[in-house]
Scaffold this motif. Structure first.
Motif, short mmCIF file in Angstrom:
data_model
loop_
_atom_site.label_atom_id
_atom_site.label_comp_id
_atom_site.label_asym_id
_atom_site.label_seq_id
_atom_site.Cartn_x
_atom_site.Cartn_y
_atom_site.Cartn_z
N LEU A 154 0.78 -1.34 0.07
CA LEU A 154 0.02 0.55 0.11
C LEU A 154 0.94 1.69 0.08
O LEU A 154 2.01 0.99 0.26
CB LEU A 154 -1.06 0.16 1.36
N PRO A 155 0.60 1.97 -0.54
CA PRO A 155 1.05 3.08 -0.43
C PRO A 155 0.73 4.40 0.95
O PRO A 155 0.22 4.25 1.37
CB PRO A 155 0.43 4.58 -1.46
N VAL A 156 2.37 4.16 1.01
CA VAL A 156 2.31 5.16 2.43
C VAL A 156 3.07 6.77 1.74
O VAL A 156 4.16 6.88 1.59
CB VAL A 156 3.74 4.63 3.64
N PRO A 157 2.43 7.77 2.33
CA PRO A 157 2.99 8.93 2.58
C PRO A 157 4.81 9.29 3.28
O PRO A 157 5.01 8.65 4.15
CB PRO A 157 2.76 10.14 3.05
N GLU A 158 5.20 10.62 1.95
CA GLU A 158 6.57 10.87 2.49
C GLU A 158 6.77 11.36 3.33
O GLU A 158 7.93 10.94 3.78
CB GLU A 158 7.15 11.51 1.04
N LEU A 159 5.94 11.76 3.97
CA LEU A 159 5.12 11.91 5.23
C LEU A 159 6.16 10.92 6.87
O LEU A 159 6.71 11.25 7.40
CB LEU A 159 3.91 12.76 6.22
N PHE A 160 6.28 9.53 6.21
CA PHE A 160 5.98 8.84 7.45
C PHE A 160 7.44 8.24 6.94
O PHE A 160 7.81 6.98 7.67
CB PHE A 160 5.11 8.00 7.08
N ASP A 161 7.97 8.90 6.21
CA ASP A 161 9.55 8.17 6.49
C ASP A 161 10.24 8.28 6.89
O ASP A 161 10.31 9.69 8.15
CB ASP A 161 9.78 8.90 4.75
N ILE A 162 11.47 7.75 7.77
CA ILE A 162 12.10 8.45 8.17
C ILE A 162 14.01 9.15 7.70
O ILE A 162 13.94 8.21 6.37
CB ILE A 162 12.84 7.20 9.32
N ASN A 163 14.37 10.58 8.57
CA ASN A 163 14.92 10.79 7.86
C ASN A 163 14.49 11.21 6.35
O ASN A 163 13.92 11.27 5.79
CB ASN A 163 16.51 9.77 7.43
N CYS A 164 15.35 12.07 5.57
CA CYS A 164 15.39 12.44 4.46
C CYS A 164 14.35 13.28 4.28
O CYS A 164 13.89 14.34 5.64
CB CYS A 164 14.54 11.53 3.39
#
Length: 446
Positions: free
Chosen positions: A161-171
């Protein structure tokens, strides 16, 4: 999430009753440490391995109707292959009966160095949903992408499922290593998935640089937005508040389409574990906070209403004991690393039972434990809609003891009263309904 280097003394003055009231809404039914035997001795799954497989790390548990068993995701453990534990059809008699190895689309097994599996759900067709918090051994500052993967019943990955970039770690992301996508639940209809972040996103704190806030975000997916089943879309983000800034969200359990139970856990060197159970509702009417840069200044109306149901940090131990190889502290020996929450029973007598399970972190000082509780259903709010514009009740599903049947309890407002529709159904906690028979009762609303 692993906890180490604890200092404990002998606890005293606790209630060793086999059951007891935790709050006006929740009663503890008992404790079951059967699975801890395999945590200590390992499990041979009949595949011809010469050594038992290390058993433990139960990060999330769900019932799979296709298999007729409860299934639990294994937390990452060194280079061990990632797997789902099969636990039988009755958690009161839980025992590992086998496992399913999780692989990528090409059939290459994931392992404890390539995935950090936490949340688990089952779709109506038997497919598994699993969240991964990212790269278990990520270096400080390394970019990580938390995942929500779909696996077939054979363990091979089919989609994600698509996960928003906001929920990435770092970057460009705002999540924190080992504190990201942890909780997952599938609604009783099988049409909605809710995935929760364990702790806050950094941008949601007043400083914008840490996670010192109670604000939490959850992702809501639906597959019937356009009337077509199987087309999962991220439809909104919703916000709710944890009990305090130190409480991590470890699991959800759906109550209909519009609300979910929330399992919260904290840990610190002085007080040990804190465990709380809450209820959040109002998904359909909640504002979408996807475009809210920071929740730190958001009004209360931006957050789902939350009712705290129980605090497990009291004196009730259910007869639990600290392990002989642990150093003790003045804490409740019942409390451990509870990460799993699964509805096991709901019937037409007003009964809703849950089981809470622990992730022992493959640590001999921690216990693989099940605690059973019962909730007074009067606390739940009627479900206004399942997202298709129609009115629906707050639906709860559970598997039967044998895994072949179940019951659904649906609550819907009717004027000044509540109408309870009780239906016998071949259902599971996360599958769709197969209606066999129905009867209707009327219950006064207080």
């Amino acid at each position: 999430m692993s906890k180490r280097n604890r200092s404990r003394r002998r606890a005293a003055g606790f209630d060793d009753s086999a059951s007891g009231r935790l709050s006006q809404y929740v009663t503890a039914l008992g404790r079951n440490d059967r699975l801890d035997y395999w945590s200590a001795n390992g499990f041979s799954d009949g595949t011809g391995t010469s050594e038992p497989i290390a058993f433990g790390g139960l990060s999330s548990t769900a019932y799979n109707r296709k298999l007729g068993q409860y299934v639990s995701a294994m937390d990452n453990h060194g280079t061990d292959v990632a797997r789902l534990w099969l636990l039988g059809n009755d958690l009161d008699k839980a025992a590992p009966t086998g496992s399913i190895v999780l692989t990528d689309e090409n059939g290459t097994p994931y392992n404890g160095e390539t995935t950090d599996d936490e949340g688990l759900g089952v779709l109506p067709n038997g497919d598994f949903l699993l969240t991964s918090e990212g790269h278990p051994n990520a270096a400080e500052g390394e970019h990580e992408q938390p995942k929500i993967r779909i696996f077939g019943i054979d363990g091979r990955q089919k989609d994600e499922l698509p996960v928003p970039e906001l929920f990435d770690i770092n970057c460009r992301g705002q999540a924190v290593h080992n504190k990201s996508l942890e909780a997952l639940t599938v609604s009783p209809s099988g049409h909605e998935i809710v995935v929760g972040n364990e702790y806050a996103l950094k941008n949601d704190s007043p400083s914008g640089k840490d996670i010192a806030t109670t604000a939490r975000r959850a992702l809501v997916y639906r597959d019937d937005v356009k009337g077509a089943k199987g087309q999962w879309k991220l439809v909104k983000q919703v916000a709710f508040k944890a009990a305090d800034v130190n409480m991590g969200i470890t699991e959800f359990a759906a109550i209909g389409e519009d609300g979910f139970l929330v399992l919260e856990r904290s840990w610190d060197q002085t007080h040990g574990y804190g465990i709380k159970l809450a209820y959040a509702h109002g998904i359909a009417a909640a504002p979408d906070v996807s475009d809210v840069a920071s929740l730190s200044k958001s009004a209360d109306s931006s957050f789902l209403p939350v009712t705290e149901l129980a605090d497990f940090g009291g004196k009730l131990t259910l007869g639990a004991q600290f392990k002989p190889n642990a150093q003790y502290m003045d804490a409740n020996p019942l409390l451990d690393n509870f990460e799993d929450l699964v509805i096991t029973h709901a019937d037409d007598n007003g009964r809703l039972d849950l089981s809470l399970l622990t992730d022992n972190n493959f640590d001999t000082t921690e216990t693989t434990r099940i605690v059973n509780v019962q909730i007074d259903r009067s606390v739940f709010v009627a479900d206004p809609s399942n997202g298709d514009g129609q009115q629906h009740g707050a639906t709860i599903q559970r598997p039967s003891g044998a895994g072949l049947g179940g019951s659904t309890v649906r609550l819907a407002h009717t004027g000044a009263a509540v109408t309870a529709v009780f239906m016998l159904a071949a259902v599971t906690l996360t599958s769709g309904l197969v209606l066999i028979a129905g009867r209707r009762l009327r219950i006064s609303r207080e």
